[in-house]
Write an enzyme that holds these catalytic residues in place. Structure first.
Site, mmCIF file in Angstrom:
data_model
loop_
_atom_site.group_PDB
_atom_site.id
_atom_site.type_symbol
_atom_site.label_atom_id
_atom_site.label_comp_id
_atom_site.label_asym_id
_atom_site.label_seq_id
_atom_site.Cartn_x
_atom_site.Cartn_y
_atom_site.Cartn_z
ATOM 1 C CG HIS A 178 30.426 40.897 46.305
ATOM 2 N ND1 HIS A 178 30.229 39.753 47.001
ATOM 3 C CD2 HIS A 178 30.587 40.539 45.003
ATOM 4 C CE1 HIS A 178 30.254 38.709 46.176
ATOM 5 N NE2 HIS A 178 30.479 39.171 44.954
ATOM 6 C CG HIS A 185 35.040 39.092 42.727
ATOM 7 N ND1 HIS A 185 34.858 40.026 43.725
ATOM 8 C CD2 HIS A 185 33.839 38.509 42.516
ATOM 9 C CE1 HIS A 185 33.579 39.987 44.139
ATOM 10 N NE2 HIS A 185 32.950 39.073 43.417
ATOM 11 C CG HIS A 237 30.321 39.983 39.584
ATOM 12 N ND1 HIS A 237 29.664 40.936 40.343
ATOM 13 C CD2 HIS A 237 30.757 39.035 40.447
ATOM 14 C CE1 HIS A 237 29.709 40.581 41.628
ATOM 15 N NE2 HIS A 237 30.365 39.441 41.726
ATOM 16 C CD GLU A 238 32.355 35.689 39.748
ATOM 17 O OE1 GLU A 238 31.172 35.702 40.109
ATOM 18 O OE2 GLU A 238 33.324 35.707 40.546
#
Lengths: 424, 214
Positions: free
Chosen positions: A148, A142, A138-139
């Site tokens: 998101h 980014h 997930h990170e």
């Protein structure tokens, strides 16, 4: 301190550019990452942490043209993505962690990813705690420029959803990252449908097949049903295809008729016969032939090396391609068909005059899924006119090549990973 | 510097004492909504700097954010007359901002967008989550995305077999989804798609596929 940092960073790191989506994206394709020494977690062994991050980066690499390599040596300012653990105020970051619960990690534009070591991070499939792999993926999303995404099933959901089994990038996440960095393009050595006969518990003989794409020393299983490669691919050739050259092949040919059923791999001046039952290349086949054999011996009249080849069940011929020539080999007669070799344009004429690969084909692939023959070259492919096409449009030439399309718009997400990430 | 006494770090585990603030009331909820970008602080746009050095932005704004989040979190238009009607306008705008932010949070979290700070909303706020704010919320939210069936719809572009049967392919160390099953002994194939000898009779099995594991 800030100004100094700004001068260092601006000088040595290529600036991020704003892709048309307005989200920031790296402008280079190979990114270095490092788990920072003073940022190790106190909960997992260092090797576990590095393994999980290597897997997380590989998962992004499997669906995008980006390659990630762990770099533990270069000066820190040359590292594109830095990861570290901390609690409360940590690693010089201005956003304090809040302790156990709520915020478990965050990522910053310049590629720094921080994990709150007060959270209970666990290895994948631990079944409890917060999966470090899932949070890392997930990170990293980014850092690569994704925001998101509040969609069930997206890896970019801000809230952590416990996962009972392994998670993977779904279709939309793949498109989101490819929207920033483009699709995966590249040449293939060969593509083929591997067919096997098996018996069901009822003694019924059924035939299964899988589609494979090969490039250099690795291969992908392509799941036509899901329009993507198998999760976790590519895999090294020697892992799945024992006995054939580890650095790749030129062609795969399956001679399949009422009397014959033989699979051959071609590379350079030699060819191998593959033993389906034992899932490895024959050293000596049931007829006593030893392998590898010279192509000139097994297929008199065919020169080598070849570009590619495929077996056409309609006329029981193997079509070998080399530069601008096509050699049609009559398997039953064990000789070149009369009049061959011929120029490729004469054997496979263009339907649209200037739209033709003109030789040096990478792969000739007969797909059972599409019931069609495809000639691949570079990032493009040409579909050969089939019987149904000619039934509808009789004016089409036999074996004509329909206008080209892009390979990555037809077979999706066949992406490389960095060689160091290949053996995970 | 943490000291490791026991090999299994159990003594360090005991040291982890601080907990994240649990969201229990409107005030902590407002802090949450401000922190994760659902409520824009005062004149947020005005104070963003023009230069492209994001880290500088973040450093400076980060500190400012902290103060802003603690203080007032009310929208102001650039040319509003700040002096004469500040108070009543503020109190009205403030609750409106909170409710609309709450609704937005409920909407993207898949909860009924009531604007009421109920138990379900409280629970959603207290879930473990990423610390990156949501202010770049992707419009691709459940309502206007048919993602769940996109994959199938994409399949439509191919003449796909109806279903597939998985089998254990130990030689590839994986249990995979496989492409159609050929049943060469069943003459009544429901899917006889070719006659020119290049293909075989293909009948499609109706078993459903199994879940795939990496």
């Amino acid at each position: 301190r800030k100004r100094h940092l700004a001068t260092i960073v601006s000088k040595s790191r290529r600036k991020r550019d704003l892709s048309e989506t307005g989200y920031m994206a790296f402008s280079k394709r190979v990114l270095k990452w490092r788990l920072i020494g003073e940022g190790y977690s106190s909960q997992l062994s260092i090797e576990d942490q590095r393994y999980i991050f290597r897997m997380a980066f590989r998962m992004w690499s499997e669906v995008s043209p980006l390659d990630f390599v762990e770099d533990t040596r270069s000066p820190l300012e040359e590292i594109d993505i830095r990861l570290g653990f901390g609690t409360g105020r940590h690693l010089g970051c201005n956003q304090r962690f809040d302790g156990t619960g709520q915020e478990f990690a965050h990522a910053w534009f310049l590629g720094d990813i921080h994990f709150d070591d007060d959270e209970h991070f666990t290895a994948p499939n631990a079944g409890s705690g917060i999966s470090l792999l899932k949070v890392a993926v997930h990170e990293i999303g980014h850092v690569l420029g994704l925001p998101h995404i509040y969609r069930s099933g997206s890896i970019m959901q801000p809230s952590y959803l416990p996962q009972d089994s392994g998670f993977e990038m779904d279709w939309m996440d793949r498109k989101a990252i490819q929207h920033l960095y483009g699709g995966c393009k590249g040449r293939f050595n060969t593509a083929f449908d591997w067919i096997r006969k098996e018996k069901t518990p009822y003694g019924e003989v059924v035939i299964r097949f899988n589609t494979y794409f090969m490039r250099d020393g690795w291969y992908w299983l392509y799941e036509n049903r899901n329009n993507r490669t198998r999760y976790g691919d590519p895999v090294a050739l020697q892992v799945g295809w024992r006995g054939i050259p580890m650095d790749g092949v030129d062609a795969y040919v399956h001679v399949w008729s009422r009397k014959r059923d033989a699979i051959y791999f071609f590379k350079g001046a030699h060819f191998w016969r593959y033993d389906n039952e034992n899932d490895q290349a024959y050293r000596q086949d049931p007829e006593g032939h030893r392998y590898p054999k010279l192509i000139s011996e097994g297929f008199p009249g065919v020169v080598s090396p070849i570009d590619t080849a495929f077996y056409d069940r309609r006329d029981s011929r193997i079509y070998f391609f080399r530069n601008t020539l096509v050699y049609a080999f009559n398997v039953e007669a064990n000789s070149l068909a009369r009049g061959f070799p011929k120029n490729i344009r004469d054997v496979f004429p263009p339907v649209v005059s200037r739209d033709h690969p003109d030789g040096n084909i990478d792969a000739a692939y007969f797909s059972y899924t599409h019931n069609a023959i495809f000639l691949l070259k570079g990032t493009r492919f040409w579909q050969v006119v089939g019987s149904r096409d000619r039934w509808r449009r009789p004016f089409l030439p036999r074996n004509g090549l329909l206008p080209h399309k892009e390979v990555d718009q037809h077979w999706f997400d066949i992406c490389n990973v960095h060689p160091t990430a290949l053996k995970l | 510097e943490k000291l490791f006494h026991n090999r299994d770090h159990s003594d360090v585990q005991m040291l982890n004492s601080h907990q994240a603030k649990v969201i229990t009331d409107k005030h902590t909820a407002e802090l949450f909504l401000s922190r994760y970008g659902f409520i824009k602080p005062v004149n947020w746009e005005e104070i963003q700097f023009e230069d492209s050095d994001a880290s500088f932005n973040d450093d400076f704004l980060g500190d400012l954010k902290d103060t802003i989040q603690e203080g007032s979190s009310v929208h102001r238009s650039r040319d509003a007359n700040l002096d004469d009607d500040r108070d009543d306008r503020n109190s009205l705008t403030e609750s409106q901002a909170f409710i609309s932010a709450l609704k937005e949070f409920q909407r993207v979290s898949g909860l009924p967008a009531t604007g009421v700070f109920d138990e379900a909303t409280k629970e959603a706020m207290n879930k473990p989550r990423c610390g990156v704010p949501d202010n770049e919320i992707d419009l691709d939210t459940p309502e206007n995305s048919t993602a769940s069936d996109t994959e199938n719809s994409t399949n439509d572009t191919f003449s796909q077999p109806d279903s597939i049967t998985a089998s254990n392919d130990t030689s590839r160390n994986s249990t995979d989804l496989y492409d159609p099953i050929f049943n060469i002994t069943s003459p009544s194939s429901s899917h006889d798609i070719n006659t020119d000898g290049q293909m075989v009779n293909i009948s499609v099995n109706t078993h459903q596929s199994e879940a795939v594991r990496r």
